[in-house]
Structure formats: structure tokens, C-alpha cells
Design an enzyme around this catalytic site. Structure first.
Site, short mmCIF file in Angstrom:
data_model
loop_
_atom_site.label_atom_id
_atom_site.label_comp_id
_atom_site.label_asym_id
_atom_site.label_seq_id
_atom_site.Cartn_x
_atom_site.Cartn_y
_atom_site.Cartn_z
N SER A 164 -1.99 -0.09 -0.80
CA SER A 164 -3.89 -0.51 -0.69
C SER A 164 -3.00 -1.75 -0.62
CB SER A 164 -4.08 0.54 -2.02
OG SER A 164 -5.39 -0.52 -2.06
N TYR B 274 -3.99 3.91 -10.05
CA TYR B 274 -3.74 3.59 -8.58
C TYR B 274 -3.55 3.12 -8.08
CZ TYR B 274 -5.56 4.12 -3.33
OH TYR B 274 -6.08 3.48 -2.07
#
Length: 253
Positions: free
Chosen positions: A159, A172
Site C-alpha cells: 500500500s 494497517y
């Protein structure tokens, strides 16, 4: 960072993955489902791993309806799976297939969007379990099967917040930094002694349930559908990417 490794005009051959066996985690929806269906459409036998059997069955049916090779189902909740569960999966795959050509680590939890100061431990631990520990356990369990393939590929899902930290992305973001580290260590260990290549792929903003949850005010259709990213996912799983390893890549420019 933009990588020149994935050709922007890449067009995979229809039989790119013919005869290959590929396991996809989080295969029930979103990018995982699109990848599983795309791999099957290009000749692969796909092992569908996810926590919701009904979703996996829907993907199974879609692959069969499209004429793909019969997939395999393996329901598993990565948040609660034990070390023995991964060993059982590897044993079942060994007895059925004898090797593994590809592993797509796609399953992830978003977790809490809040400052570190107010993050809760149970939510933090669950994100780490699914996004980091499960990847380690699954990779370790399946490495002997990957070693049995003529050429094999492991793809970790990264990500943008796992390459540059951003406020309020908490566990995350940290889990994706750990994912990048796991990819780099594994790629370096395997580079000169194995036929397994290891890379990470950042899909970018995509119209998935996770993206809609993270950005509820965003118009979902401004982002590409998971199917639009598949050239990158196919490139890394097929033999066109032989020699590409240890790279942090982007699904699109």
C-alpha cells in the site's frame, strides 16, 4: 515510487498460466476475486482461500461457468488460524497437486483509522495477525511446495501507506511496512538459491469494500475496478516476469 518493471502496455497471452497452480488469499471478493478469476481465465488451477465459504463458492461457480479449471476451496480465517492449520493446508496441497507455482498474499484487514495514542490493542493485534503473521506462516508452510515448481512467484500486497507512513492509518500502515520488509528478506534469501521470485505490489486506490470503508465520502467510481489492475497481477504470476524479484512495484503508474 514508480517502477518501470511492469510494462504499461502489458498484454498477457491467453495461456500465460496454463498448467500452473496458484493460491490466492482473500479470494472471496475485491481484488482477490478478480485475481482468482483472471488467473483461471489464463489457464491456472486456482486455490481459493478466505474466511467466508459462501463467497468462495460464488467465485468457484463463476470460474467453472467461465470454463476455467476446477478450483479448490480452502476456508480459513487468518485472524484465528493456528500454526497447525497452515501445516494441514500445505499437506492437503502436497497430496493433491505436489507443487505450487504462485502465491498471492491478498487478504488484509483495514482495522482502526485513528491516532496511535487512541489505538486499541485488540484491533491492532488482529491487523498484525492477518496482515503480517499470517503471511509469514503461510509463506513458510508453502515454501517446500513452491520449491517443487519449475518457476514460482510470491506476490505480497502492499500500500502507499506502507511505503510512506501517514497519520491515522495506524496498524494497517505499520503492517504494510512489515509486509515490505518480509518481502525484501525473503527475496534476498531466495535470490541465489531458488527458482522462487518474491515481490510486492501496491494496487493503489481501487473500488473495493476496503477502500469504500476507508474513504466513505469518496465517490467509489472515481477509482478503477479490481479487474482493471489485472495486467500487473498476471505479469507477476506468469513467466514474463522471470528475473524480477525483491521489487516494490505499483499496479499502475
Amino acid at each position: 515510487m514508480h517502477s518501470p518493471v511492469i510494462p504499461t502496455d502489458y498484454s498477457p497471452a491467453q495461456d500465460l498460466l496454463q498448467g500452473k497452480v496458484i493460491l490466492v488469499t482473500g479470494a472471496g471478493d475485491g481484488i482477490g476475486r478478480a485475481a482468482a478469476e483472471s488467473y483461471a481465465a489464463h489457464g491456472a488451477t486456482v486455490i481459493l482461500l478466505g474466511r467466508t465459504l459462501a463467497k468462495l463458492e460464488a467465485v468457484y461457480d463463476a470460474i467453472e461457468a467461465a470454463g476455467g479449471a476446477q478450483p479448490a476451496l480452502f476456508p480459513l480465517d487468518l485472524a484465528t488460524a493456528s500454526e497447525a492449520d497452515y501445516a494441514n493446508l500445505a499437506e492437503a496441497m502436497d497430496s493433491t497437486f505436489g507443487h505450487l507455482d504462485g502465491l498471492l498474499h491478498n487478504a488484509s484487514l483495514l482495522g482502526e483509522r485513528r491516532p496511535i495514542a487512541s489505538a486499541t490493542w485488540p484491533a491492532w493485534a488482529e491487523v498484525m495477525q492477518v496482515n503480517v503473521n499470517a503471511q509469514f506462516l503461510l509463506s513458510r508452510a508453502l515454501l517446500p511446495l513452491l520449491e517443487q515448481a519449475p518457476q514460482a512467484s510470491i506476490v505480497f500486497t502492499s500500500s502507499g501507506v506502507g511505503r510512506r507512513g501517514r497519520a491515522y492509518w495506524g496498524a494497517y500502515a505499520v503492517s504494510k511496512f512489515a509486509t515490505e520488509g518480509l518481502m525484501q528478506v525473503l527475496a534476498d534469501e531466495l535470490e541465489n538459491t531458488s527458482r522462487i521470485r518474491v515481490n510486492s505490489l501496491n494496487p493503489g486506490a481501487t473500488n473495493t469494500a476496503m477502500r469504500r470503508s476507508a474513504y466513505p465520502a469518496e465517490t467509489p467510481t472515481v477509482n478503477p475496478a479490481p479487474q482493471d489492475l489485472m495486467p500487473a497481477y498476471l505479469y507477476l504470476m506468469g513467466n514474463d516476469s522471470l528475473g524480477v524479484t525483491g521489487q516494490a512495484l505499483n499496479a499502475r503508474a
